[in-house]
Scaffold this motif. Structure first.
Motif, PDB file in Angstrom:
ATOM      1  N   THR A  16      -9.904  -3.987  -5.271  1.00  0.00           N
ATOM      2  CA  THR A  16     -10.747  -2.785  -5.403  1.00  0.00           C
ATOM      3  C   THR A  16     -11.293  -2.674  -6.832  1.00  0.00           C
ATOM      4  N   PRO A  17     -12.284  -1.807  -7.033  1.00  0.00           N
ATOM      5  CA  PRO A  17     -12.824  -1.625  -8.388  1.00  0.00           C
ATOM      6  C   PRO A  17     -11.751  -1.146  -9.371  1.00  0.00           C
ATOM      7  N   THR A  18     -10.672  -0.541  -8.847  1.00  0.00           N
ATOM      8  CA  THR A  18      -9.617  -0.072  -9.758  1.00  0.00           C
ATOM      9  C   THR A  18      -8.529  -1.135  -9.946  1.00  0.00           C
ATOM     10  N   GLY A  19      -8.754  -2.337  -9.410  1.00  0.00           N
ATOM     11  CA  GLY A  19      -7.842  -3.452  -9.672  1.00  0.00           C
ATOM     12  C   GLY A  19      -6.705  -3.602  -8.673  1.00  0.00           C
ATOM     13  N   ARG A  20      -6.745  -2.851  -7.564  1.00  0.00           N
ATOM     14  CA  ARG A  20      -5.673  -2.972  -6.578  1.00  0.00           C
ATOM     15  C   ARG A  20      -5.998  -4.086  -5.596  1.00  0.00           C
ATOM     16  N   VAL A  21      -5.058  -5.018  -5.432  1.00  0.00           N
ATOM     17  CA  VAL A  21      -5.279  -6.129  -4.491  1.00  0.00           C
ATOM     18  C   VAL A  21      -4.988  -5.610  -3.081  1.00  0.00           C
ATOM     19  N   PRO A  41      -1.741  -0.211   8.114  1.00  0.00           N
ATOM     20  CA  PRO A  41      -1.566   1.165   7.642  1.00  0.00           C
ATOM     21  C   PRO A  41      -2.856   1.716   7.048  1.00  0.00           C
ATOM     22  N   SER A  42      -2.933   3.037   7.000  1.00  0.00           N
ATOM     23  CA  SER A  42      -4.110   3.676   6.422  1.00  0.00           C
ATOM     24  C   SER A  42      -4.234   3.285   4.946  1.00  0.00           C
ATOM     25  N   GLY A  43      -5.440   2.923   4.545  1.00  0.00           N
ATOM     26  CA  GLY A  43      -5.668   2.557   3.143  1.00  0.00           C
ATOM     27  C   GLY A  43      -5.283   1.130   2.813  1.00  0.00           C
ATOM     28  N   SER A  44      -4.904   0.346   3.832  1.00  0.00           N
ATOM     29  CA  SER A  44      -4.457  -1.020   3.536  1.00  0.00           C
ATOM     30  C   SER A  44      -5.626  -1.945   3.220  1.00  0.00           C
ATOM     31  N   GLY A  45      -6.833  -1.610   3.706  1.00  0.00           N
ATOM     32  CA  GLY A  45      -7.991  -2.445   3.373  1.00  0.00           C
ATOM     33  C   GLY A  45      -8.715  -3.019   4.587  1.00  0.00           C
ATOM     34  N   LYS A  46      -8.482  -2.434   5.763  1.00  0.00           N
ATOM     35  CA  LYS A  46      -9.122  -2.958   6.992  1.00  0.00           C
ATOM     36  C   LYS A  46     -10.648  -2.805   6.902  1.00  0.00           C
ATOM     37  N   SER A  47     -11.095  -1.600   6.517  1.00  0.00           N
ATOM     38  CA  SER A  47     -12.554  -1.391   6.419  1.00  0.00           C
ATOM     39  C   SER A  47     -13.137  -2.293   5.345  1.00  0.00           C
ATOM     40  N   SER A  48     -12.349  -2.524   4.288  1.00  0.00           N
ATOM     41  CA  SER A  48     -12.870  -3.381   3.211  1.00  0.00           C
ATOM     42  C   SER A  48     -13.125  -4.797   3.729  1.00  0.00           C
ATOM     43  N   ILE A  49     -12.273  -5.269   4.641  1.00  0.00           N
ATOM     44  CA  ILE A  49     -12.476  -6.624   5.183  1.00  0.00           C
ATOM     45  C   ILE A  49     -13.786  -6.684   5.975  1.00  0.00           C
ATOM     46  N   HIS A  63     -17.633  -2.004  -8.654  1.00  0.00           N
ATOM     47  CA  HIS A  63     -17.513  -3.464  -8.739  1.00  0.00           C
ATOM     48  C   HIS A  63     -16.227  -3.964  -8.066  1.00  0.00           C
ATOM     49  N   TRP A  64     -16.374  -4.499  -6.865  1.00  0.00           N
ATOM     50  CA  TRP A  64     -15.253  -5.083  -6.136  1.00  0.00           C
ATOM     51  C   TRP A  64     -15.132  -6.561  -6.512  1.00  0.00           C
ATOM     52  N   THR A  65     -13.906  -7.081  -6.444  1.00  0.00           N
ATOM     53  CA  THR A  65     -13.753  -8.523  -6.706  1.00  0.00           C
ATOM     54  C   THR A  65     -13.377  -9.206  -5.394  1.00  0.00           C
ATOM     55  N   ASP A 164     -15.963  -0.083  13.004  1.00  0.00           N
ATOM     56  CA  ASP A 164     -15.010   0.645  12.169  1.00  0.00           C
ATOM     57  C   ASP A 164     -14.518   1.858  12.949  1.00  0.00           C
ATOM     58  N   GLU A 165     -13.319   1.760  13.450  1.00  0.00           N
ATOM     59  CA  GLU A 165     -12.682   2.824  14.241  1.00  0.00           C
ATOM     60  C   GLU A 165     -13.612   3.415  15.298  1.00  0.00           C
ATOM     61  N   PRO A 166     -14.079   2.591  16.231  1.00  0.00           N
ATOM     62  CA  PRO A 166     -15.025   3.097  17.225  1.00  0.00           C
ATOM     63  C   PRO A 166     -14.393   4.085  18.192  1.00  0.00           C
ATOM     64  N   ALA A 197      -9.070  -0.442  13.966  1.00  0.00           N
ATOM     65  CA  ALA A 197      -8.650   0.750  14.720  1.00  0.00           C
ATOM     66  C   ALA A 197      -7.291   1.224  14.254  1.00  0.00           C
ATOM     67  N   HIS A 198      -7.091   2.528  14.405  1.00  0.00           N
ATOM     68  CA  HIS A 198      -5.785   3.132  14.161  1.00  0.00           C
ATOM     69  C   HIS A 198      -5.035   3.292  15.472  1.00  0.00           C
ATOM     70  N   HIS A 199      -5.786   3.821  16.452  1.00  0.00           N
ATOM     71  CA  HIS A 199      -5.149   4.107  17.745  1.00  0.00           C
ATOM     72  C   HIS A 199      -5.421   2.931  18.663  1.00  0.00           C
TER      73      HIS A 199
HETATM   74  N1  LIG Z   1     -14.897   2.613  -4.582  1.00  0.00           N
HETATM   75  C1  LIG Z   1     -13.567   2.468  -4.578  1.00  0.00           C
HETATM   76  N2  LIG Z   1     -12.888   2.390  -5.729  1.00  0.00           N
HETATM   77  C2  LIG Z   1     -11.543   2.209  -5.749  1.00  0.00           C
HETATM   78  N3  LIG Z   1     -10.787   2.120  -4.629  1.00  0.00           N
HETATM   79  C3  LIG Z   1     -11.408   2.205  -3.456  1.00  0.00           C
HETATM   80  C4  LIG Z   1     -12.818   2.370  -3.349  1.00  0.00           C
HETATM   81  N4  LIG Z   1     -13.153   2.427  -2.036  1.00  0.00           N
HETATM   82  C5  LIG Z   1     -11.991   2.294  -1.357  1.00  0.00           C
HETATM   83  N5  LIG Z   1     -10.960   2.154  -2.194  1.00  0.00           N
HETATM   84  C6  LIG Z   1      -9.544   1.983  -1.855  1.00  0.00           C
HETATM   85  O1  LIG Z   1      -9.403   0.775  -1.140  1.00  0.00           O
HETATM   86  C7  LIG Z   1      -8.330   0.918  -0.234  1.00  0.00           C
HETATM   87  C8  LIG Z   1      -8.727   0.322   1.097  1.00  0.00           C
HETATM   88  O2  LIG Z   1      -9.721   1.142   1.674  1.00  0.00           O
HETATM   89  P1  LIG Z   1     -10.171   0.873   3.180  1.00  0.00           P
HETATM   90  O3  LIG Z   1     -11.178   1.918   3.517  1.00  0.00           O
HETATM   91  O4  LIG Z   1     -10.580  -0.538   3.304  1.00  0.00           O
HETATM   92  O5  LIG Z   1      -8.788   1.110   3.947  1.00  0.00           O
HETATM   93  P2  LIG Z   1      -8.519   1.191   5.519  1.00  0.00           P
HETATM   94  O6  LIG Z   1      -7.367   0.314   5.793  1.00  0.00           O
HETATM   95  O7  LIG Z   1      -9.762   0.974   6.284  1.00  0.00           O
HETATM   96  O8  LIG Z   1      -8.065   2.708   5.599  1.00  0.00           O
HETATM   97  P3  LIG Z   1      -8.157   3.731   6.831  1.00  0.00           P
HETATM   98  O9  LIG Z   1      -7.448   3.073   7.946  1.00  0.00           O
HETATM   99  O10 LIG Z   1      -7.441   4.916   6.327  1.00  0.00           O
HETATM  100  O11 LIG Z   1      -9.614   3.973   7.094  1.00  0.00           O
HETATM  101  C9  LIG Z   1      -7.976   2.392  -0.164  1.00  0.00           C
HETATM  102  O12 LIG Z   1      -6.748   2.577  -0.810  1.00  0.00           O
HETATM  103  C10 LIG Z   1      -9.078   3.061  -0.911  1.00  0.00           C
HETATM  104  O13 LIG Z   1      -8.591   4.169  -1.634  1.00  0.00           O
END
Ligand SMILES: Nc1ncnc2c1ncn2[C@@H]1O[C@H](COP(=O)(O)OP(=O)(O)OP(=O)(O)O)[C@@H](O)[C@H]1O
Length: 498
Positions: A16-21, A41-49, A63-65, A164-166, A197-199
């Motif tokens: 993430t832009p804040t450096g979290r892998v 889990p929520s926030g794990s990064g599924k939408s990011s993929i 800025h994502w890496t 994304d979570e249809p 999906a969550h559910h």
């Molecule tokens: N612009 C950003 N800057 C920093 N962190 C971000 C940014 N956008 C998303 N994140 C973080 O990246 C992580 C992954 O987000 P993502 O939306 O991919 O999770 P997710 O698994 O789809 O979550 P959910 O199931 O709750 O929708 C989250 O912890 C979120 O806070």
């Protein structure tokens, strides 16, 4: 991964832009027609993929890496260096273009895709058989909006469908029907779908595979779809759902048979849309005319009634006083008032409009669909802001002249129109050179004001928005900066002009 995979993703890592892998060295493949569910889990990064596979992460303001390779149909993408927009994304909130009708939402995508496969046209006609294409999207039901969003993504003709979570907000039957629909589409088109999906209870029985994103180890691994307990109960209901949705298309489906049109039509569409909003809306015209009318009245009424000269001297200096009022009104006061009122209103409108598009992911959706949204909207706004500056200034001059004449008649009853005309416009009538010089300055300051206000509204409106409150703040900022720039430009030009 195996040779049957049409898409392979190797060593995918996202930070993430804040450096979290979020994920490290993920490897997976997708085969034609298969439906894969991505859980975690929520926030794990599924939408990011899925955002990475639709090219949206690299386009993000922050800025994502990214690292890893994607292989598809003989083409390799290095994610650390180039965006990979192989996936058409159906957004969680659908991100429909709410200024377009249901049909136009699909048509704008088709017109930016190139040739539309006739099989796809049939599929969409079936999918939207109960939707009137002329309906505004706000009048469609939740399910219809979702199907319009899916149809739009299908039309973009990407290699993989991403969802994304249809099923969020859908009941069990509707969710199962949706996955069945996705499955049917993937089979017909020979494309894979990756569903976040969550559910998952409703999705598992129809999924070919399940990926689990482990947020502790940041690894992606495959799980067996644990559908055993659910399958027996779900198959009956979902086949009923399939029967339900598979009937003959109703008449509206004919209208969904999309014929490609030129992209210029979309440029013209946005030019016309913003012309109405920024130049011709009755509220804008009414308020600018009111401002001009008041200036016309005030300058003549107070100019003649509140001087220290008294009635006798006033009639002696009448001609020169009227000339002075007319000259200053036409060259300084009216262009300033018209620009100021136009900028205050239009900067609020443009900033709110863009802010809403940013917050509701409309720009992201358009970019994912290959629609040059920013180009269309920025050009349409810039052209119409310049046009609004000119048209409203001309309109204001006419209205102010009329108000000035009527006020003058009140003070000097019985005097001929020709006397007013001759003196009010004397500076311009007696010397054409003056007309061109001051007309040129007026044109310059109106265009300069419109340009600066446009840039301000576009920059502030298109910036990242976290909430409706941030849109409200942006509107206030845009008005204050736009109005201040207008006052400054007019003041500076007045110094140069005289
Ligand atoms: N612009 C950003 N800057 C920093 N962190 C971000 C940014 N956008 C998303 N994140 C973080 O990246 C992580 C992954 O987000 P993502 O939306 O991919 O999770 P997710 O698994 O789809 O979550 P959910 O199931 O709750 O929708 C989250 O912890 C979120 O806070």
């Amino acid at each position: 991964m195996n040779a049957a995979h049409m898409i392979t993703v190797a060593n995918l890592s996202i930070t993430t832009p804040t450096g979290r892998v979020l994920v490290r060295d993920a490897n997976f493949g997708l085969s034609p027609g298969e439906v894969v569910v991505l859980v975690g889990p929520s926030g794990s990064g599924k939408s990011s993929i899925i955002n990475a596979l639709s090219g949206l992460l690299m386009a993000d303001d922050a800025h994502w890496t990214l690292a890893g390779q994607v292989h598809l149909a003989g083409r390799d993408y290095d994610l650390s260096r180039e965006p990979c927009n192989i996936g058409g994304l159906v957004f969680q909130n659908n991100a429909l273009f709410d200024d377009l009708s249901a049909g136009a939402n699909a048509r704008i995508t088709a017109d930016h895709t190139g040739k539309v496969d006739p099989m796809l046209v049939d599929l969409i006609a079936q999918l939207l058989h109960d939707v009137d294409p002329n309906l505004p999207v706000s009048s469609c039901s939740g399910g219809q909006r979702q199907r319009i969003a899916i149809a739009r993504t299908l039309l973009a003709n990407r290699d993989v469908l991403l969802f994304d979570e249809p099923n969020s907000g859908l009941d069990k039957v509707a969710a199962r029907r949706l996955v069945q629909l996705i499955r049917q589409m993937c089979h017909q088109m020979g494309k894979p779908a990756l569903i976040v999906a969550h559910h998952v209870d409703d999705l598992l029985p129809l999924a070919d595979r399940v990926f689990y994103l482990d947020s502790t180890r940041r690894r992606l691994r495959e799980l067996p779809p644990d559908a055993a307990a659910l399958d027996a109960a779900l198959v009956g209901e979902s086949s009923a759902a399939a029967e339900d949705g598979g009937g003959e298309p109703v008449a509206a489906s004919q209208a969904w048979r999309i014929k490609p049109r030129t992209r210029w039509r979309w440029m013209l569409h946005y030019l016309a849309e913003y012309f109405w909003i920024l130049c011709a809306s009755p509220l804008l015209l009414g308020y600018v005319m009111l401002g001009a009318g008041i200036v016309g009245f005030v300058s003549v009424w107070f100019g003649f009634n509140y001087d220290a000269l008294g009635d006798f001297v006033r009639s002696i200096v009448h001609d020169d006083a009227l000339m002075g009022i007319g000259f200053i009104e036409m060259t300084v006061v009216i262009p300033l008032i018209a620009s100021l009122l136009m900028v205050a209103c239009n900067n609020a409108v443009v900033t709110a409009d863009l802010g809403n598009r940013v917050l509701s992911s409309q720009f992201r959706a358009m970019s994912n669909l290959g629609i040059p949204a920013r180009r269309y909207i920025y050009v349409a706004v810039a052209v119409n802001m310049a046009l609004a500056g000119l048209l409203l200034t001309v309109l204001s001059e006419v209205v102010a002249s009329f108000a000035s004449y009527q006020t003058w008649r009140l003070i000097f009853a019985g005097q001929p129109f020709e006397l007013w005309m001759e003196n009010f416009y004397r500076e311009f009538l007696r010397n054409h050179h003056t007309l061109w010089i001051h007309g040129g300055w007026t044109l310059f300051k109106v265009i300069a004001t419109s340009t600066v206000a446009t840039v301000t509204a576009l920059l502030i409106g298109a910036r990242r928005k976290e909430s409706v409150i941030s849109i409200n703040h942006a509107i206030a900022r845009s008005i204050v900066i736009g109005a201040s720039a207008t006052l400054t430009i007019h003041a500076l030009v007045a110094v140069l002009q005289f």
